[in-house]
Design a protein around this motif. Sequence first.
Motif, PDB file in Angstrom:
ATOM      1  N   LYS A 152       0.538  -1.011  10.659  1.00 16.13           N
ATOM      2  CA  LYS A 152      -0.734  -1.738  10.710  1.00 16.13           C
ATOM      3  C   LYS A 152      -0.755  -2.948   9.777  1.00 16.13           C
ATOM      4  N   THR A 153      -0.176  -2.800   8.565  1.00 15.40           N
ATOM      5  CA  THR A 153      -0.340  -3.847   7.544  1.00 15.40           C
ATOM      6  C   THR A 153       0.961  -4.569   7.196  1.00 15.40           C
ATOM      7  N   GLY A 154       2.090  -3.978   7.532  1.00 15.26           N
ATOM      8  CA  GLY A 154       3.373  -4.550   7.135  1.00 15.26           C
ATOM      9  C   GLY A 154       3.699  -4.324   5.667  1.00 15.26           C
ATOM     10  N   GLN A 155       2.898  -3.501   4.978  1.00 11.97           N
ATOM     11  CA  GLN A 155       3.056  -3.277   3.541  1.00 11.97           C
ATOM     12  C   GLN A 155       3.425  -1.819   3.265  1.00 11.97           C
ATOM     13  N   MET A 156       4.397  -1.618   2.358  1.00  8.92           N
ATOM     14  CA  MET A 156       4.833  -0.274   1.985  1.00  8.92           C
ATOM     15  C   MET A 156       4.035   0.298   0.820  1.00  8.92           C
ATOM     16  N   GLY A 157       3.439  -0.565   0.020  1.00  5.30           N
ATOM     17  CA  GLY A 157       2.825  -0.113  -1.232  1.00  5.30           C
ATOM     18  C   GLY A 157       1.546   0.680  -1.023  1.00  5.30           C
TER      19      GLY A 157
END
Length: 76
Positions: free
Chosen positions: A47-52
């Motif tokens: 959804k966000t392209g972010q792993m954090g």
Amino acid sequence: MNEVTVYTTNTCPFCVILKNYLEAQSIDYKDVDVQKNPEAMQYVVNKTGQMGVPQSQVNGEWVLGFDPDKLVTLLK
């Protein structure tokens, strides 16, 4: 009614800060521990392209990290 889902791990200090903030503001939320649920982490990355973490979904919108101003803006 607001829908708030927070995606966290139990080793992330900002996750604890976020959950404490929501509780202090009396904001109900669903907590998803992505360490215990790798499928949920994959969903967030898709959804966000972010792993954090933390990442939150507030009424369908995504908030990356601990961003109280954006959280409040998205709450009805």
